[in-house]
Design a protein around this motif. Structure first.
Motif, PDB file in Angstrom:
ATOM      1  N   UNK A  67      -4.355  11.584   6.732  1.00  0.00           N
ATOM      2  CA  UNK A  67      -4.261  10.836   5.484  1.00  0.00           C
ATOM      3  C   UNK A  67      -4.950  11.593   4.363  1.00  0.00           C
ATOM      4  N   UNK A 102       0.844  -1.188   0.000  1.00  0.00           N
ATOM      5  CA  UNK A 102       0.000   0.000   0.000  1.00  0.00           C
ATOM      6  C   UNK A 102       0.885   1.246   0.000  1.00  0.00           C
ATOM      7  N   UNK A 123       3.961  13.903   3.115  1.00  0.00           N
ATOM      8  CA  UNK A 123       4.796  12.720   3.238  1.00  0.00           C
ATOM      9  C   UNK A 123       4.202  11.579   2.429  1.00  0.00           C
ATOM     10  N   UNK A 144       4.277  -3.841   9.604  1.00  0.00           N
ATOM     11  CA  UNK A 144       2.994  -3.215   9.897  1.00  0.00           C
ATOM     12  C   UNK A 144       3.107  -1.718  10.073  1.00  0.00           C
ATOM     13  N   UNK A 145       4.301  -1.226  10.329  1.00  0.00           N
ATOM     14  CA  UNK A 145       4.485   0.209  10.433  1.00  0.00           C
ATOM     15  C   UNK A 145       4.626   0.834   9.058  1.00  0.00           C
ATOM     16  N   UNK A 146       4.413   2.124   8.993  1.00  0.00           N
ATOM     17  CA  UNK A 146       4.584   2.864   7.754  1.00  0.00           C
ATOM     18  C   UNK A 146       6.044   3.279   7.603  1.00  0.00           C
ATOM     19  N   UNK A 155       3.492   0.815   3.013  1.00  0.00           N
ATOM     20  CA  UNK A 155       3.199  -0.217   3.997  1.00  0.00           C
ATOM     21  C   UNK A 155       3.108  -1.561   3.289  1.00  0.00           C
ATOM     22  N   UNK A 159       0.677   5.622   0.476  1.00  0.00           N
ATOM     23  CA  UNK A 159      -0.142   6.673   1.072  1.00  0.00           C
ATOM     24  C   UNK A 159       0.527   8.034   0.858  1.00  0.00           C
ATOM     25  N   UNK A 166       0.360  11.489   3.164  1.00  0.00           N
ATOM     26  CA  UNK A 166      -0.095  12.133   4.384  1.00  0.00           C
ATOM     27  C   UNK A 166       0.258  13.612   4.322  1.00  0.00           C
ATOM     28  N   UNK A 204      -4.900   7.032  -0.485  1.00  0.00           N
ATOM     29  CA  UNK A 204      -4.299   5.705  -0.370  1.00  0.00           C
ATOM     30  C   UNK A 204      -4.410   4.981  -1.708  1.00  0.00           C
ATOM     31  N   UNK A 238      -0.834  14.859  11.662  1.00  0.00           N
ATOM     32  CA  UNK A 238      -0.776  14.294  10.334  1.00  0.00           C
ATOM     33  C   UNK A 238      -2.123  13.675   9.964  1.00  0.00           C
ATOM     34  N   UNK A 242       8.136   6.142   5.826  1.00  0.00           N
ATOM     35  CA  UNK A 242       7.896   7.467   5.274  1.00  0.00           C
ATOM     36  C   UNK A 242       9.102   7.996   4.506  1.00  0.00           C
ATOM     37  N   UNK A 243       8.826   8.874   3.532  1.00  0.00           N
ATOM     38  CA  UNK A 243       9.877   9.683   2.931  1.00  0.00           C
ATOM     39  C   UNK A 243      10.175  10.886   3.817  1.00  0.00           C
TER      40      UNK A 243
END
Lengths: 113, 118
Positions: free
Chosen positions: B47, B33, B91, B104-106, B95, B35, B37, B50, B45, B108-109
């Motif tokens: 969303x 997935x 961001x 399970x965590x995201x 995931x 996203x 944000x 997605x 933050x 991020x860039x």
């Protein structure tokens, strides 16, 4: 739905002290995540809980860090013997079981002097 | 491990115009997935949009749409009719579909700071 709340919003502490942050997730969410965000960076995953079970821990989570979610509701993140490098925004997020949409709290900004 | 790269530290756009924020990612997984944000100044933050990797159709949410190029591992965000309230850090995040190993965590860039010029 009051959203994810975090307390305190700001914390200033001296190096070597212990600090504890609290996160209250959205009430029907059984997943709870902790992230750390330093200046100019995106959040980095630290750990997550499903109900009261801590299922994943990032290697970023050193032995000085501990997180709990005793009754599957709120969570605490404790940092022992704080270091200047611990200065960051600590973000909490919650989600339903699938975890596809994480709702973030406002964060706790930690400054270690 | 997956990585997310946002190569534009800052972007500026005139109000009512269109802007595109870039994101590339690296993964060996086939299903995942993505996203976008939004983090407004001193606010939490939220969303924006997605995208599920197995869906070829690009996601759209009102003025926000994505251009998902799976083969190129590219996931850009287009904001149409920019408004002053769009000013924020944006961001891109990844995931895994699978559990375990921190999946399970995201991820991020570093974010893109979007400035809206009135």
């Amino acid at each position: 739905d009051t959203g994810v709340s975090q307390n305190p919003r700001h914390k200033i502490t001296k190096r070597g002290q212990n600090v504890t942050f609290r996160c209250d997730p959205i009430s029907e969410h059984n997943r709870l995540y902790w992230y750390r965000q330093t200046l100019g960076q995106g959040p980095e995953f630290l750990t997550y809980f499903q109900n009261e079970a801590q299922l994943e821990k990032s290697r970023l989570l050193s032995d000085r860090f501990s997180a709990e979610r005793p009754k599957g509701s709120f969570s605490t993140l404790e940092i022992q013997r704080t270091e200047q490098g611990d200065s960051a925004m600590y973000l909490c997020a919650s989600s339903v079981r699938t975890g596809l949409e994480q709702y973030f709290g406002p964060g706790t900004r930690l400054t270690v002097t | 491990a997956q990585t997310v790269t946002q190569s534009q530290p800052e972007m500026s756009v005139q109000e009512a115009e269109t802007v595109t924020l870039s994101c590339t990612y690296d993964t060996s997984e086939s299903d995942y997935y993505l996203f976008w944000y939004k983090q407004p100044p001193s606010r939490q933050m939220i969303l924006v949009i997605r995208q599920e990797a197995y869906k070829q159709q690009n996601a759209t949410e009102n003025r926000f749409s994505v251009n998902f190029q799976k083969a190129a591992k590219s996931f850009s965000l287009k904001i149409s009719d920019s408004q002053l309230g769009d000013a924020a850090m944006y961001f891109c995040a990844y995931r895994s579909k699978y559990s375990g190993g921190g999946a399970d965590g995201l991820t991020f860039g570093k974010g893109t700071h979007l400035i809206i010029q009135p």
